[in-house]
Scaffold this motif. Structure first.
Motif, PDB file in Angstrom:
ATOM      1  N   ARG A  59     -19.235  -5.760  13.007  1.00 66.99           N
ATOM      2  CA  ARG A  59     -18.284  -6.639  13.679  1.00 66.99           C
ATOM      3  C   ARG A  59     -18.132  -6.254  15.150  1.00 66.99           C
ATOM      4  NH1 ARG A  59     -14.408 -10.283  12.535  1.00 66.99           N
ATOM      5  NH2 ARG A  59     -12.307 -10.095  13.375  1.00 66.99           N
ATOM      6  N   LEU A  60     -18.064  -7.255  16.011  1.00 68.25           N
ATOM      7  CA  LEU A  60     -17.870  -7.012  17.450  1.00 68.25           C
ATOM      8  C   LEU A  60     -16.435  -6.572  17.707  1.00 68.25           C
ATOM      9  CD1 LEU A  60     -19.328  -7.392  20.290  1.00 68.25           C
ATOM     10  CD2 LEU A  60     -18.043  -9.528  20.429  1.00 68.25           C
ATOM     11  N   PRO A  61     -16.207  -5.442  18.409  1.00 70.75           N
ATOM     12  CA  PRO A  61     -14.829  -5.051  18.728  1.00 70.75           C
ATOM     13  C   PRO A  61     -14.125  -6.070  19.638  1.00 70.75           C
ATOM     14  CG  PRO A  61     -16.313  -3.178  18.978  1.00 70.75           C
ATOM     15  CD  PRO A  61     -17.180  -4.405  18.807  1.00 70.75           C
ATOM     16  N   ASN A  62     -12.809  -6.121  19.485  1.00 67.02           N
ATOM     17  CA  ASN A  62     -11.999  -7.061  20.266  1.00 67.02           C
ATOM     18  C   ASN A  62     -12.171  -6.850  21.777  1.00 67.02           C
ATOM     19  OD1 ASN A  62     -10.042  -9.219  19.879  1.00 67.02           O
ATOM     20  ND2 ASN A  62      -8.535  -7.872  20.860  1.00 67.02           N
ATOM     21  N   LEU A  63     -12.313  -5.582  22.180  1.00 63.54           N
ATOM     22  CA  LEU A  63     -12.506  -5.246  23.595  1.00 63.54           C
ATOM     23  C   LEU A  63     -13.727  -5.967  24.167  1.00 63.54           C
ATOM     24  CD1 LEU A  63     -11.209  -3.228  25.638  1.00 63.54           C
ATOM     25  CD2 LEU A  63     -12.834  -1.526  24.814  1.00 63.54           C
ATOM     26  N   ASN A  64     -14.824  -5.942  23.421  1.00 63.97           N
ATOM     27  CA  ASN A  64     -16.046  -6.613  23.867  1.00 63.97           C
ATOM     28  C   ASN A  64     -15.897  -8.129  23.823  1.00 63.97           C
ATOM     29  OD1 ASN A  64     -16.717  -3.980  22.336  1.00 63.97           O
ATOM     30  ND2 ASN A  64     -18.411  -4.237  23.742  1.00 63.97           N
ATOM     31  N   ALA A  65     -15.183  -8.613  22.790  1.00 68.64           N
ATOM     32  CA  ALA A  65     -14.993 -10.057  22.672  1.00 68.64           C
ATOM     33  C   ALA A  65     -14.155 -10.587  23.835  1.00 68.64           C
ATOM     34  CB  ALA A  65     -14.332 -10.396  21.338  1.00 68.64           C
ATOM     35  N   ALA A  66     -13.217  -9.762  24.325  1.00 67.05           N
ATOM     36  CA  ALA A  66     -12.388 -10.174  25.469  1.00 67.05           C
ATOM     37  C   ALA A  66     -13.274 -10.447  26.683  1.00 67.05           C
ATOM     38  CB  ALA A  66     -11.360  -9.088  25.789  1.00 67.05           C
ATOM     39  N   LEU A  67     -14.211  -9.522  26.897  1.00 66.68           N
ATOM     40  CA  LEU A  67     -15.181  -9.704  27.983  1.00 66.68           C
ATOM     41  C   LEU A  67     -15.969 -10.997  27.755  1.00 66.68           C
ATOM     42  CD1 LEU A  67     -16.114  -8.074  30.452  1.00 66.68           C
ATOM     43  CD2 LEU A  67     -17.668  -6.813  28.946  1.00 66.68           C
ATOM     44  N   GLY A  68     -16.361 -11.234  26.507  1.00 69.88           N
ATOM     45  CA  GLY A  68     -17.142 -12.413  26.156  1.00 69.88           C
ATOM     46  C   GLY A  68     -16.403 -13.706  26.432  1.00 69.88           C
ATOM     47  N   CYS A  69     -15.098 -13.743  26.153  1.00 68.55           N
ATOM     48  CA  CYS A  69     -14.307 -14.965  26.405  1.00 68.55           C
ATOM     49  C   CYS A  69     -14.334 -15.307  27.892  1.00 68.55           C
ATOM     50  CB  CYS A  69     -12.863 -14.777  25.940  1.00 68.55           C
ATOM     51  SG  CYS A  69     -12.696 -14.713  24.148  1.00 68.55           S
ATOM     52  N   ALA A  70     -14.153 -14.281  28.727  1.00 64.75           N
ATOM     53  CA  ALA A  70     -14.143 -14.529  30.175  1.00 64.75           C
ATOM     54  C   ALA A  70     -15.532 -14.946  30.657  1.00 64.75           C
ATOM     55  CB  ALA A  70     -13.674 -13.273  30.907  1.00 64.75           C
ATOM     56  N   GLN A  71     -16.578 -14.353  30.076  1.00 64.11           N
ATOM     57  CA  GLN A  71     -17.944 -14.728  30.468  1.00 64.11           C
ATOM     58  C   GLN A  71     -18.261 -16.161  30.033  1.00 64.11           C
ATOM     59  OE1 GLN A  71     -21.070 -12.084  31.353  1.00 64.11           O
ATOM     60  NE2 GLN A  71     -19.368 -12.073  32.801  1.00 64.11           N
ATOM     61  N   MET A  72     -17.809 -16.536  28.834  1.00 65.37           N
ATOM     62  CA  MET A  72     -18.051 -17.910  28.350  1.00 65.37           C
ATOM     63  C   MET A  72     -17.405 -18.939  29.271  1.00 65.37           C
ATOM     64  SD  MET A  72     -20.110 -18.463  25.894  1.00 65.37           S
ATOM     65  CE  MET A  72     -19.744 -20.087  25.209  1.00 65.37           C
ATOM     66  N   GLU A  73     -16.231 -18.600  29.805  1.00 68.62           N
ATOM     67  CA  GLU A  73     -15.562 -19.530  30.732  1.00 68.62           C
ATOM     68  C   GLU A  73     -16.447 -19.797  31.950  1.00 68.62           C
ATOM     69  OE1 GLU A  73     -11.791 -17.703  31.661  1.00 68.62           O
ATOM     70  OE2 GLU A  73     -10.996 -18.053  29.624  1.00 68.62           O
ATOM     71  N   ARG A  74     -17.275 -18.803  32.300  1.00 65.20           N
ATOM     72  CA  ARG A  74     -18.109 -18.932  33.495  1.00 65.20           C
ATOM     73  C   ARG A  74     -19.523 -19.406  33.209  1.00 65.20           C
ATOM     74  NH1 ARG A  74     -18.707 -13.703  35.575  1.00 65.20           N
ATOM     75  NH2 ARG A  74     -19.963 -14.771  37.100  1.00 65.20           N
ATOM     76  N   LEU A  75     -19.858 -19.571  31.917  1.00 70.11           N
ATOM     77  CA  LEU A  75     -21.245 -19.907  31.565  1.00 70.11           C
ATOM     78  C   LEU A  75     -21.752 -21.180  32.260  1.00 70.11           C
ATOM     79  CD1 LEU A  75     -23.892 -19.405  30.000  1.00 70.11           C
ATOM     80  CD2 LEU A  75     -22.835 -20.495  28.012  1.00 70.11           C
ATOM     81  N   PRO A  76     -21.006 -22.291  32.231  1.00 69.19           N
ATOM     82  CA  PRO A  76     -21.535 -23.498  32.890  1.00 69.19           C
ATOM     83  C   PRO A  76     -21.860 -23.270  34.372  1.00 69.19           C
ATOM     84  CG  PRO A  76     -19.676 -24.050  31.490  1.00 69.19           C
ATOM     85  CD  PRO A  76     -19.726 -22.552  31.555  1.00 69.19           C
TER      86      PRO A  76
END
Ligand SMILES: *Cc1c(COP(=O)(O)O)cnc(C)c1O
Length: 390
Positions: free
Chosen positions: A267-284
């Motif tokens: 399972r991905l730790p929440n700390l890493n997922a937090a980074l992922g949420c912010a990166q997804m916002e910038r993906l487009p």
């Protein structure tokens, strides 16, 4: 000056048009954290939700599913772990042979080995860099044998049930043609979409064609969670199973700690997922930058004879994760000299991966003839591809 020197000079000049010397040393693909990354990560630290439970994991999974158009996304510790579980979900068993390109990153073959299965290497296409459906059909026509409902390799006796196409550098495989061949031979498709977040074929996101797919969010991928990956599927039972297997197969109970299968702590730790949420916002926005950068390379290489920039193939939208050029066959001998000159100039460039069947642990694996993969490997170079270079 020899003809060979000319091609080196021309390639360096073309890359310099895109990445001028003022940039200093540039990497192949460097991450940037200019959105809400630090805000979300700090939120984890401040609330104490850093580990295996937390709202960012759910949010990241929902963002991935929505963006890619699949029903279920399950975040994992890395892309290799996602591939491992994806293969298990597809029904890969010990002793099976799993078809996959020889031209891929090692994780594809290793994930197959983790299942106790054997990689079976097939050839790629020069324009898309992914599995060639016609060559695959020809190879299967020669070696595949039907017994009841299942297909076997008549030469080794092993079951053939699964294939792992990989969307190389973010260029989609010819997936509709591939699906056709797979349907004829009863092959389940597991997409290695580790490099292709943001890429699509005829409007369908890569990862949406197979029964299961894997993404990667390693530090050099188009978005990063530090390390991370995800399993994608639109099959509800497989989605539940993916979550179960990646969380130690723990049975839900108010207090008892019980497990009903050999699961994985993936399972991905929440700390890493937090980074992922912010990166997804910038993906487009990053995808736009990647396209702009690729367009500049295309323009710079348009005048260079003997070099082809690997551009978006037909019916596809590439994410241009790693830009690549292919030297004409007569210049293949100059590849290493070119790598030397470009890297010495601070422009990080890399050859293609060593092909899987040339690695010591995989030399004895079954394979098709691989003339195109071998030719690509001799002639390909990856160029600096960070979105901020656009
Ligand atoms: C990056 C990558 C993976 C997964 O790598 P991880 O580092 O484990 O996240 C798998 N396959 C390919 C083709 C990749 O490029």
């Amino acid at each position: 000056m020899s003809e060979e020197m000319t091609i080196i000079d021309e390639v360096v000049r073309a890359v310099r048009k895109v990445v001028p010397a003022e940039r200093g040393r540039v990497g192949l693909h460097e991450p940037t954290f200019v959105g809400r990354e630090s805000e979300y990560v700090l939120d984890c630290l401040n609330t104490g939700w850093v580990s295996s439970v937390g709202a960012y994991v759910d949010r990241f999974e929902a963002m991935l599913a929505e963006y890619t158009g699949v029903e279920y996304a399950v975040a994992t510790v890395n892309g290799t772990a996602a591939l491992h579980v994806a293969l298990l979900l597809a029904g890969v068993e010990a002793g099976d042979e799993v078809l996959m390109p020889a031209l891929t990153f090692i994780a594809t073959a290793n994930a197959v080995s983790y299942c106790g299965a054997v990689p079976h290497f097939v050839d790629s296409e020069e324009d898309r860099l992914g599995i060639d459906p016609a060559a695959l059909a020809e190879h299967l026509g020669r070696i595949a044998e039907r017994r009841g409902e299942r297909w076997y390799n008549r030469e080794t006796g092993a079951r053939l049930g699964t294939i792992v196409p990989m969307h190389t550098f973010g260029h989609p495989v010819d997936i509709i043609a591939l699906q056709d061949v797979c349907a004829r031979y009863g092959l389940v498709i597991v997409e290695d979409a580790a490099e292709s977040l943001g890429a699509s074929y005829r409007g369908v996101h890569t990862g949406g064609f197979g029964r299961v797919a894997a993404l990667s969010f390693n530090g050099n991928k188009i978005i990063t969670t530090g390390g991370g990956g995800a399993i994608l599927t639109s099959d509800a039972a497989l989605g539940r199973r993916a979550k179960h297997l990646t969380t130690t197969a723990r049975v839900t109970h108010r207090w008892a700690v019980t497990h009903d299968a050999v699961g994985y702590n993936y399972r991905l730790p929440n700390l890493n997922a937090a980074l992922g949420c912010a990166q997804m916002e910038r993906l487009p926005a990053m995808l736009e930058q990647k396209r702009a950068l690729a367009a500049r390379y295309i323009a710079a290489f348009a005048e260079v004879d003997g070099v082809r920039f690997v551009a978006e193939p037909a019916d596809s939208r590439s994410n241009y994760w790693l830009n690549a050029i292919l030297l004409a066959p007569e210049h293949a001998g100059q590849r290493d000299a070119l790598l030397q000159v470009l890297n010495d100039a601070g422009l990080m460039t890399r050859p293609c991966w060593t092909l899987m069947h040339q690695l010591p642990m995989y030399t004895s694996c079954p394979r098709a003839s691989l003339p195109v993969a071998e030719a690509i490997e001799r002639r390909l170079l990856n160029l600096p591809s960070s979105p901020f270079l656009a």
